[in-house]
Design a protein around this motif. Structure first.
Motif, PDB file in Angstrom:
ATOM      1  N   ARG A   1       0.667  -1.134   0.204  1.00 48.96           N
ATOM      2  CA  ARG A   1       0.423  -0.240  -0.005  1.00 48.96           C
ATOM      3  C   ARG A   1       1.030   1.472   0.018  1.00 48.96           C
ATOM      4  O   ARG A   1       2.557   0.894   0.647  1.00 48.96           O
ATOM      5  CB  ARG A   1      -1.182   0.230   0.973  1.00 48.96           C
ATOM      6  CG  ARG A   1      -1.521   1.346   1.428  1.00 48.96           C
ATOM      7  CD  ARG A   1      -2.604   1.433   2.488  1.00 48.96           C
ATOM      8  NE  ARG A   1      -1.341   2.028   3.769  1.00 48.96           N
ATOM      9  CZ  ARG A   1      -2.043   1.243   5.260  1.00 48.96           C
ATOM     10  NH1 ARG A   1      -3.336   0.813   5.514  1.00 48.96           N
ATOM     11  NH2 ARG A   1      -1.270   2.427   6.140  1.00 48.96           N
ATOM     12  N   ILE A   2      -0.232   2.354  -0.454  1.00 52.07           N
ATOM     13  CA  ILE A   2       1.392   3.580  -0.496  1.00 52.07           C
ATOM     14  C   ILE A   2       0.544   4.683   0.710  1.00 52.07           C
ATOM     15  O   ILE A   2      -0.600   4.366   0.720  1.00 52.07           O
ATOM     16  CB  ILE A   2       1.539   3.871  -2.227  1.00 52.07           C
ATOM     17  CG1 ILE A   2       1.283   3.524  -3.007  1.00 52.07           C
ATOM     18  CG2 ILE A   2       1.404   5.524  -2.594  1.00 52.07           C
ATOM     19  CD1 ILE A   2       1.538   3.460  -4.906  1.00 52.07           C
ATOM     20  N   ASN A   3       1.946   5.177   0.671  1.00 50.15           N
ATOM     21  CA  ASN A   3       1.033   5.910   2.282  1.00 50.15           C
ATOM     22  C   ASN A   3       2.086   7.122   2.019  1.00 50.15           C
ATOM     23  O   ASN A   3       2.908   7.356   1.054  1.00 50.15           O
ATOM     24  CB  ASN A   3       1.535   5.309   3.444  1.00 50.15           C
ATOM     25  CG  ASN A   3       1.400   4.555   4.138  1.00 50.15           C
ATOM     26  OD1 ASN A   3       0.335   3.728   4.143  1.00 50.15           O
ATOM     27  ND2 ASN A   3       2.470   3.800   4.934  1.00 50.15           N
ATOM     28  N   ALA A   4       1.136   7.994   2.435  1.00 52.09           N
ATOM     29  CA  ALA A   4       1.800   9.576   2.749  1.00 52.09           C
ATOM     30  C   ALA A   4       1.684  10.217   4.079  1.00 52.09           C
ATOM     31  O   ALA A   4       0.883  10.323   4.926  1.00 52.09           O
ATOM     32  CB  ALA A   4       0.936  10.149   2.022  1.00 52.09           C
TER      33      ALA A   4
ATOM     34  N   LYS B   1       0.434  11.587   9.098  1.00 54.31           N
ATOM     35  CA  LYS B   1       0.531  10.323   8.578  1.00 54.31           C
ATOM     36  C   LYS B   1      -1.008   9.638   7.672  1.00 54.31           C
ATOM     37  O   LYS B   1      -1.548   9.194   9.106  1.00 54.31           O
ATOM     38  CB  LYS B   1       1.637   9.003   9.627  1.00 54.31           C
ATOM     39  CG  LYS B   1       2.735   9.975  10.053  1.00 54.31           C
ATOM     40  CD  LYS B   1       3.838   9.172  10.724  1.00 54.31           C
ATOM     41  CE  LYS B   1       4.826   9.590  11.262  1.00 54.31           C
ATOM     42  NZ  LYS B   1       5.444   9.573  10.181  1.00 54.31           N
ATOM     43  N   PHE B   2      -0.735   9.075   6.206  1.00 52.07           N
ATOM     44  CA  PHE B   2      -2.223   9.056   5.753  1.00 52.07           C
ATOM     45  C   PHE B   2      -1.706   7.784   5.415  1.00 52.07           C
ATOM     46  O   PHE B   2      -0.637   7.771   4.723  1.00 52.07           O
ATOM     47  CB  PHE B   2      -2.287   9.894   4.770  1.00 52.07           C
ATOM     48  CG  PHE B   2      -2.673  10.982   5.372  1.00 52.07           C
ATOM     49  CD1 PHE B   2      -3.939  11.350   5.288  1.00 52.07           C
ATOM     50  CD2 PHE B   2      -2.175  12.700   5.700  1.00 52.07           C
ATOM     51  CE1 PHE B   2      -4.401  12.725   6.322  1.00 52.07           C
ATOM     52  CE2 PHE B   2      -2.473  13.761   5.777  1.00 52.07           C
ATOM     53  CZ  PHE B   2      -4.352  13.731   6.107  1.00 52.07           C
ATOM     54  N   ALA B   3      -2.417   6.535   5.127  1.00 57.65           N
ATOM     55  CA  ALA B   3      -3.229   5.164   4.205  1.00 57.65           C
ATOM     56  C   ALA B   3      -3.376   5.728   3.541  1.00 57.65           C
ATOM     57  O   ALA B   3      -3.609   4.858   3.270  1.00 57.65           O
ATOM     58  CB  ALA B   3      -3.769   4.980   5.320  1.00 57.65           C
TER      59      ALA B   3
ATOM     60  N   SER C   1      -9.316  -0.636   8.094  1.00 61.54           N
ATOM     61  CA  SER C   1      -9.847  -1.026   9.750  1.00 61.54           C
ATOM     62  C   SER C   1      -9.170  -0.884  11.090  1.00 61.54           C
ATOM     63  O   SER C   1      -8.040  -1.106  10.708  1.00 61.54           O
ATOM     64  CB  SER C   1     -10.404  -2.961   9.232  1.00 61.54           C
ATOM     65  OG  SER C   1      -8.880  -3.728   8.464  1.00 61.54           O
ATOM     66  N   GLY C   2      -9.713  -1.037  12.031  1.00 63.44           N
ATOM     67  CA  GLY C   2      -8.801  -1.306  13.181  1.00 63.44           C
ATOM     68  C   GLY C   2      -7.587  -2.199  13.131  1.00 63.44           C
ATOM     69  O   GLY C   2      -8.047  -3.509  12.431  1.00 63.44           O
TER      70      GLY C   2
ATOM     71  N   SER D   1       0.935  -0.352  11.119  1.00 63.55           N
ATOM     72  CA  SER D   1       0.175   0.634  11.127  1.00 63.55           C
ATOM     73  C   SER D   1      -0.318   0.834  11.787  1.00 63.55           C
ATOM     74  O   SER D   1      -1.575   0.833  11.625  1.00 63.55           O
ATOM     75  CB  SER D   1      -0.327   0.507   9.005  1.00 63.55           C
ATOM     76  OG  SER D   1      -0.720   1.735   8.769  1.00 63.55           O
ATOM     77  N   ASP D   2      -0.388   2.622  12.460  1.00 64.56           N
ATOM     78  CA  ASP D   2      -1.541   3.396  12.283  1.00 64.56           C
ATOM     79  C   ASP D   2      -2.020   5.157  12.000  1.00 64.56           C
ATOM     80  O   ASP D   2      -1.653   5.328  12.752  1.00 64.56           O
ATOM     81  CB  ASP D   2      -1.534   3.206  14.483  1.00 64.56           C
ATOM     82  CG  ASP D   2      -2.641   3.786  14.939  1.00 64.56           C
ATOM     83  OD1 ASP D   2      -3.591   4.296  14.588  1.00 64.56           O
ATOM     84  OD2 ASP D   2      -2.136   4.315  16.215  1.00 64.56           O
ATOM     85  N   ARG D   3      -2.365   4.701  11.014  1.00 59.93           N
ATOM     86  CA  ARG D   3      -2.438   6.092  10.561  1.00 59.93           C
ATOM     87  C   ARG D   3      -3.655   6.523  10.117  1.00 59.93           C
ATOM     88  O   ARG D   3      -4.715   5.834  10.514  1.00 59.93           O
ATOM     89  CB  ARG D   3      -1.805   5.024   8.346  1.00 59.93           C
ATOM     90  CG  ARG D   3       0.036   5.686   8.616  1.00 59.93           C
ATOM     91  CD  ARG D   3       0.319   5.333   7.213  1.00 59.93           C
ATOM     92  NE  ARG D   3       1.939   5.264   7.507  1.00 59.93           N
ATOM     93  CZ  ARG D   3       2.281   6.363   7.233  1.00 59.93           C
ATOM     94  NH1 ARG D   3       1.469   7.558   6.280  1.00 59.93           N
ATOM     95  NH2 ARG D   3       3.779   6.456   7.219  1.00 59.93           N
TER      96      ARG D   3
END
Length: 811
Positions: free
Chosen positions: A59-62, A72-74, A289-290, A282-284
């Motif tokens: 997955r690409i994050n930003a 910090k975005f998912a 989902s959680g 990951s916690d963005r």
């Protein structure tokens, strides 16, 4: 020979039932605890591994810092998927998710809606990306056309039936008509899609076709070709800032360059994360989902290891302590020709028998406890009876545990010198005193460490639950899906407010509860196109009663008021937004900002008030900048209740709902419950700590109990002599207890600094946290001492009250 060893081992174990029980039960508790934790960890590590080519999916994050916010975005911009697929030969496929949340769904000819909890827009390559098949329909065409969707098995059976669902028309949220083109299997419980039941065609979602690099709303997944290395695209992916983003925002900030963007202290970094790492690492913002936390897995792994090591240490301790009774047996066998290897084999077989019995007891205990453990851990774990690998691993672990636990006692006892032991000499050293003392210290160091950890976790949870949130979460009922009332939404709110037990009510799609929210970039009237003046704020649409219903404190200016006609173009901001602007709350009143950055005729909003900061994100995160504005659209209604009889209150509100919207499901929750749900993982960790800390203490106490019994038996003559010379029961009990307390004290001294360090590291994840008080360490030490005194005192008092005549006759 093996058969002979087996017979001797069985007879030896039967001769000493008390120590055999302590060893077997202690090991069984450790193995059962380790087994349950291992099943939990295996379930967590297996997330998203079931998808085809999962190791090639990322997955690409930003990571974005702009307008005073560092996020910090998912999620990434809509055109990201097409750009990545076009620019990188390493990328075989790209697709996007755009979550929609819960939806009301019904057949077009039906009157009653059913609520599905999770839905999402997906590209037509969704099935190819994750290697999914359809139970009905064609996966190549199912999501190609606009206004088409795929249901999961459960959703299809609920509404139509699997085969019957294909071609059916459904109404979503009472407004949008979609055609069912496919039915897929329910997503596995250990996947990021686990709660989703509706997958909508992205082809019908207009925003997905807009080339806007300034908006981040789409989860973007890529699949690499088999020979590709993900590291090869990291640096070029960072280059998207200058290649796509900066040119794409020229209409908002004309003339800006990448160098100017960075010089202002801003950054935008695109990176990737493997699909199989998302759940634990990951916690963005805007996760699908959680997720859990890899730290909790590390903690649980350590607890499992601690339990097994404690149980093994127990075994070694009791075995070496009990070796005095076996000393003459070893001496005689050596005199009769037994060599050291045969003796080692004999004692290892005894250890193996105890370990095998412990393994069987542990499996039975785990099976009995598993339903309670599932409830505790919020899992649906089952014992994999039909998996040969599970039994093989269990057998290997059992053998390894037998070797580990039995090796030291076996080699220790096989070293006894025949001449010494047959003469009765060396009694003071036969028990392996120094090693035994070291093992007791180790056991209690671990136990005290776990006690400290448990106290800190619960102290942090108590802090979270009692901290002033800046709003009133108590007795607030949230009624969902009020949009389904249409034009009757305001009249429904008015009727609810008339109820005697209702203090106030407000309509909005935004409440201080866990939800997906987006940021808007505001710029001031002066310098509207200058990036240094940009202010990134969350933008919540509310009504006139919102601030009073939520109990927010106005620290400057005022709230929305129907007496002021211009409030439709006004905003109320929070303290965090004021701090980014850099002036006082009083000075910010009257300032005008627009979210329409770069447009020819932007709409400006006047700041009329400042609310005190309130927590609308978990305590792990800092409070972000926020603005409130008046809006006529709402997804939910918050009702502030004053009655204690909530059942009647809910029934009355539901009655009004059914009058206004017959056939629409009445869905609600209490804000306090939602708040507690946010910290479910911490609460779960706290409960797990209590359970396994108790088990570790129990194991340590079993060992201490056995050692106290051995020590009392070993000092029988000394006790008799002391009593003859006038020593009281209290004095003798003190003498027998103090030696163990010294060992416990050393264990406490070792564990307290380790506990302080470990829990401070855990607390670093919270932006709002407690300071660990001295009382935590004092209480942990006190509990350890009291527990050990209680454990040892029984055997000490029992030995002290024996008639001295009887004690002296034992010699």
């Amino acid at each position: 020979m093996f058969k002979n060893h087996l017979k001797i081992a069985w007879r030896s174990l039967r001769k000493q039932p008390f120590f055999t029980f302590l060893n077997t039960f202690g090991l069984a508790i450790g193995i059962a605890g380790g087994l349950l934790i291992s099943l939990y960890i295996y379930d967590e590590l297996s997330y998203d591994t079931m998808f085809a080519d999962a190791d090639r999916i990322h997955r690409i994050n930003a990571d974005i810092k702009f307008g005073g916010e560092d996020r910090k975005f998912a999620v990434t911009p809509a055109p990201m998927a097409a750009s990545v697929e076009n620019d990188f030969s390493e990328v075989a496929l790209a697709m996007r998710f755009r979550t929609r949340g819960s939806m009301l769904i019904r057949k077009t000819d039906a009157d009653v809606n059913v609520k599905e909890l999770q839905s999402t827009f997906v590209d037509s390559t969704f099935f190819e990306m994750f290697g999914l098949d359809l139970l009905a329909g064609d996966k190549k065409t199912a999501l190609k056309s606009p206004n088409t969707l795929v249901l999961t098995r459960s959703a299809a059976e609920k509404h139509f039936g699997i085969q019957e669902a294909i071609g059916q028309n459904v109404l979503l949220n009472n407004t949008e008509t979609y055609t069912v083109k496919g039915v897929m299997e329910d997503p596995p419980k250990n996947s990021f899609l686990r709660d989703h039941s509706i997958f909508l065609s992205m082809a019908g979602y207009e925003d997905s076709r807009v080339v806007n690099w300034g908006s981040n709303n789409y989860q973007t997944f890529i699949k690499l070709i088999p020979s590709a290395n993900i590291e090869s695209i990291q640096e070029p992916l960072r280059g998207f800032l200058g290649k796509y983003v900066i040119p794409g925002v020229q209409q908002f900030m004309p003339g800006i360059t990448e160098e100017q963007f960075k010089a202002a202290g801003n950054h935008l970094i695109y990176s990737t994360i493997p699909l199989t790492d998302i759940h634990l690492k990951s916690d963005r913002v805007a996760e699908i989902s959680g997720n859990n936390d890899i730290q909790s897995i590390y903690i649980l792994s350590f607890i499992a290891i601690f339990l097994l090591v404690l149980a093994s240490v127990n075994f070694m301790n009791l075995s070496t302590a009990h070796s005095m009774k076996r000393a003459k047996e070893v001496g005689i066998r050596k005199t009769l020709g037994s060599n050291k290897l045969e003796l080692v084999r004999q004692f290892l077989i005894e250890s193996g028998l105890v370990s095998f019995a412990s393994l069987l007891v542990a499996i039975v205990l785990a099976i009995i406890v598993l339903p309670f453990f599932n409830e505790l851990a919020d899992k649906d774990i089952s014992m994999p009876y039909g998996n040969p690998l599970f039994w093989l691993v269990l057998l290997i672990c059992g053998l390894a545990l037998a070797l580990f636990s039995g090796s030291y006692p076996a080699f220790f006892m096989s070293k006894f010198m025949p001449v010494k032991v047959l003469k009765g000499g060396g009694g003071n050293s036969l028990g392996g005193g120094k090693v035994r003392n070291g093992l007791v210290i180790f056991q209690f160091a671990i136990s005290v460490f776990l006690i400290v950890s448990t106290l800190v976790v619960y102290q942090q949870l108590k802090y979270i639950q009692n901290k002033d949130l800046g709003f009133s979460k108590d007795q607030v009922l949230i009624v969902n899906d009020v949009f389904s009332l249409g034009e009757q939404m305001d009249s429904f709110k008015a009727e609810v407010k008339k109820l005697g037990f209702v203090k106030n009510a407000t309509l909005s799609s935004y409440f201080p509860t866990p939800s997906t929210r987006g940021d808007s970039t505001f710029t001031p009237e002066e310098g509207a196109t200058t990036q240094e003046n940009a202010l990134s704020m969350q933008r919540w649409g509310v009504d006139y009663d919102y601030v009073s219903t939520m109990g927010f404190e106005i620290i400057a200016g005022r709230s929305f008021d129907k007496a002021f006609k211009n409030d439709s173009t006004s905003i109320v901001i929070n303290e965090s937004a004021v701090s980014v602007i850099g002036i006082s709350p009083e000075e910010v009143i009257g300032k005008r900002y627009t979210p329409d950055m770069g447009e020819e005729n932007p709409e400006y909003f006047t700041i009329i008030g400042v609310v005190k900061d309130f927590h609308f994100s978990p305590f792990r995160e800092e409070i972000e900048s926020l603005s409130l504005h008046l809006s006529n659209s709402a997804g939910s209604m918050a009702v502030k209740l004053q009655a204690d009889d909530f059942s009647n209150a809910i029934a009355s509100i539901e009655g009004l709902w059914n009058e206004v919207a017959p056939g629409q499901p009445f869905d609600y929750y209490f804000m306090e419950d939602s708040f507690n749900e946010t910290y479910k993982s911490e609460q779960r960790l706290g409960r797990i700590f209590i359970i396994f800390t108790t088990l570790s203490i129990l194991i340590a106490c079993l060992g201490l109990f056995g050692l106290a019994a051995f020590n009392a038996e070993k000092r029988t003559k000394e006790i008799g002599v002391r009593k003859v010379l006038g020593a009281s029961v209290g004095q003798i009990s003190y003498r027998l207890t103090i030696d163990f307390l010294k060992l416990v004290a050393i264990g406490i001294c070792i564990s307290l600094p380790l506990g302080w360090y470990a829990m401070n590291k855990w607390l670093e994840d919270f932006s709002y946290r407690i300071e660990i008080g001295v009382w935590v360490f004092v209480l942990a030490a006190f509990l350890a001492v009291i527990i050990s005194i209680i454990t040892v005192s029984y055997q000490s008092i029992k030995a002290a009250i024996v008639n001295p005549v009887k004690s002296l006759r034992t010699e």
